[in-house]
Design a protein around this motif. Sequence first.
Motif: not given
Length: 567
Positions: A239-248
């Motif tokens: 799903y083209h998600i960079n986990p660096e954009t996950i904050s929680y």
Amino acid sequence: WDADGLSCKYGGFLSDIDRFDPLFFGISPKEAELADPQQRLFLQEAWHALEDAGYSPEELDGKKCGVFAGVNFNDYPTDKFAADIRFFTGNATSILAARISYFLNLKGPSIAVNTACSASLVSIHLACESIRSGTSDMALAGGVQLMTTEQIYILAGAGGMLSAKGRCRTFDDRADGFVPGEGVGAVLLKPLDSARRDGDHIYGVIRGSGINQDGKSNGITAPSAPSQTELTTDVYERYHINPETISYVEAHGTGTELGDPIEVQALTDAFRKYSDSRQFCAIGSVKTNIGHPQAAAGVAGLIKVLLCFRHGKLVPSLHFRKENRHIGFKETPFYVNTRFTEWTTPPKTPKRAAISSFGFSGTNAHVVVEEYPRPVSSESVSQSSQIIVLSAKNEDRLNAYVGKFMAFLDKRNSNPLPTLADMAYTLQTGRKPMEHRLALLVSDTDELKAALNRFIQKKPDAENLFLGNIRTDKAASGFLFEEEEGKEFIAGLVRKGKLGKLAQLWVSGAHVDWKLLHSDQTHKRVPLPGYPFSKDLCWIGTKDQESGTRIRRSAVKDDRGQDSGYP
């Protein structure tokens, strides 16, 4: 229960699980008594989820709406009634999901899912897949878990899984197991474009989800770090998600000495493929608050995240003092959030969270959810008059409904009340009209509260307050407005904006096509209080309607010996 000999004497329990409103759902009291209370509880929760979304049964009738329900074991003590067909349907796991589809005439897939602790998050993933494939246009998904006997305490205790201290000390060095809990939750899922088009209230957006299986590991119930890493990495890549954009991260986090470090290591390995940054992402577990609700754990974690989005806050993960010696958070992307704090993100970066749920069956689920921008209200200070409608099965439930609505209007928090026009639209089009009806003609929330107060004070003859019982009022009118001429007359009143006459006709039992009243305006469905179900006793072997048969279960005590409510 007999707590003697149990390794854990604590739990996170729901109240009133022996209560149900059978006649509301067209179920006889005897059938309800024989049914697994998990069926009853999930049925009511599914109804409330649809109400919260602003969808009436009439609007869903015949639609491709799926139902995906996570459920684990059923320990309702019904052995002596096993020969009754009502016991057969009432305790069949498949019927737990299908009963909702049957009651509402839903035509999408209806599937009960049992992967143990990951069941509800797996259900949410399967619902998303059903929508993507086109087998569902929308879907109810969630899970339920009750414990009517001490069975889980005996079995899980024998496996050394439970906390003797009665605390889920997730990520803490004192972690000694989980505390069993109960829970129920359901969410309504739709494609984002459809939700926007239909004016739905959107709590959050699922950006990606996935499931997998541990396969052969150190033991059939043992977690597998490689499988967890493989799952999360697959979700981020697909799903083209960079986990660096996950904050929680809402972790599975059951509070076990070895399970918690395995989960953190697996997440770290997945994040490291994208970033070497350290301690930028908060992590926590709802199990420190409510115990481990097993089949309902995943949906509990999702609802927690959605509430954090709504309030813009991160809530503390409890019972964390000294980190588990096998973790080493300073070398990971994570830190345990122990404070009630603002949820901040870099500019132009939405709040984004990952949720994990792992079943002791080896089936794992991972979901990434993102906040949806709050819509800006376009309502001016000056408002036109609106018809607020409430209805219930009987006078007692209508009184209770008014009480719930008053409490809702009086509540003050960081979220403003919906506009009066949106409230009117949602109640008119998103609720099933029932026998006892109340309509109020008001132009602002102060007038609405005053009108509701007049109803509570038994002043039904007050101006702009209309009250009716369709069993008597409709009979008295001779069903005049069910004929074609009557329908045309009502449509004419709608077009002319004759609100008082419409309100009077509606409480008398006439059908009003409320959407005609809003045809030249754009309104949104908004979350409003749900129906106050009757709490009739439905428990095997109990005749006394004033007291149930459930043995009182231990209250959870905090470290000072006081009731805390937090396992």
